[in-house]
Write an enzyme that holds these catalytic residues in place. Structure first.
Site, short mmCIF file in Angstrom:
data_model
loop_
_atom_site.label_atom_id
_atom_site.label_comp_id
_atom_site.label_asym_id
_atom_site.label_seq_id
_atom_site.Cartn_x
_atom_site.Cartn_y
_atom_site.Cartn_z
N TYR A 171 0.83 -1.18 -0.08
CA TYR A 171 -0.16 -0.06 0.14
C TYR A 171 0.98 1.22 -0.05
CZ TYR A 171 -3.32 3.31 1.98
OH TYR A 171 -4.09 4.42 2.14
N LYS B 227 1.06 4.13 -2.68
CA LYS B 227 0.52 5.62 -2.79
C LYS B 227 1.78 6.73 -2.66
CE LYS B 227 -3.79 5.23 -1.60
NZ LYS B 227 -4.76 6.03 -2.48
#
Length: 258
Positions: A156, A160
């Site tokens: 993640y 991001k």
């Protein structure tokens, strides 16, 4: 005066949680709203809610993890409203994985939803804006975890952090086209998705919100409606010439220590 009069705003992941809050805020500010999502029932329910409140709204069923569906969602928004003036990349995958246990499949899933989809959604929207010689605005929803994050968010964080760099790159590339592109690193936020995540991955009980709030400096989790109002501001002309900014929307200060 509304912030977004007659603007066509496309919101990925706009059928629940923060995305739905942004859709409601944009509609209240005068926008025509198109939302994407994988599940038809909540998407159509939200579109009906916004329509009943006097807005023009459209649900587009799409799994943006598939590039062609992401691109097709822009085509559908243009078909429905004639153009797209603003884009919000709010869809996100938050499933857990560390550096040691993340599989190639999990990594690819995070890249597909959290980085690849925003890239090609921006590509399609910016191409339309440039072809029309029209100004536009984009807001990418990121995460404070993009600064480093927790060990269990490795894929993640990778995605991001990549989106933060992409936000700045695209903003620089298209500033002379009058297309402003900004991002928000949001902190711990009270959404349906976060409730599911806390229960599924962290064994949280019904009181997890109260415990979380008590641990935070301002005594509460981030609220979707507050973030949504800020997104509407960034999409609007009221935010002036701001572009290429990735703003920390959080109550913890990066680099601050007690």
């Amino acid at each position: 005066m509304p912030l977004l009069p007659d603007r066509v705003v496309l919101i990925s992941g706009g059928t629940s949680g923060l995305g739905a809050a942004i859709a409601r805020a944009a509609a209240r500010e005068g926008a025509l709203v198109a939302v994407t999502g994988r599940r038809r029932e909540p998407g159509e329910a939200l579109a009906a809610e916004l329509t009943a409140a006097g807005a023009k709204a459209l649900f587009i069923r799409a799994d943006i993890g598939e590039v062609e569906q992401a691109r097709a969602s822009v085509t559908a928004a243009v078909a429905g409203f004639g153009r797209v003036d603003s884009l919000v990349n709010a869809a996100g995958l938050t499933s857990r994985g560390t550096l040691l246990d993340t599989t190639p499949e999990l990594f690819d899933a995070h890249i597909a939803v959290n980085l690849k989809a925003p890239f090609f959604l921006m590509q399609a929207v910016v191409a339309d804006l440039v072809a029309r010689k029209a100004p536009g605005t984009i807001v990418n929803v990121l995460s404070m975890s993009a600064h480093g994050g927790q060990p269990y968010l490795a894929p993640y964080v990778a995605a991001k952090a990549g989106l933060a760099g992409l936000t700045r790159n695209a903003a620089h590339a298209h500033r002379r086209d009058r297309i402003r592109i900004n991002g928000l690193n949001i902190g711990w936020t009270d959404t349906e998705g976060e409730d599911e995540t806390q229960r599924r991955f962290h064994g949280a009980g019904d009181d997890w919100r109260e415990k979380a709030a008590a641990s935070l400096p301002m005594g509460k989790l981030g609220q979707p409606d507050e973030i949504a109002d800020f997104v509407a501001f960034l999409l609007s002309d009221r935010s002036g010439v701001v572009t290429g900014s990735v703003i920390d929307w959080d109550q913890n200060v990066l680099g601050g220590f007690d």
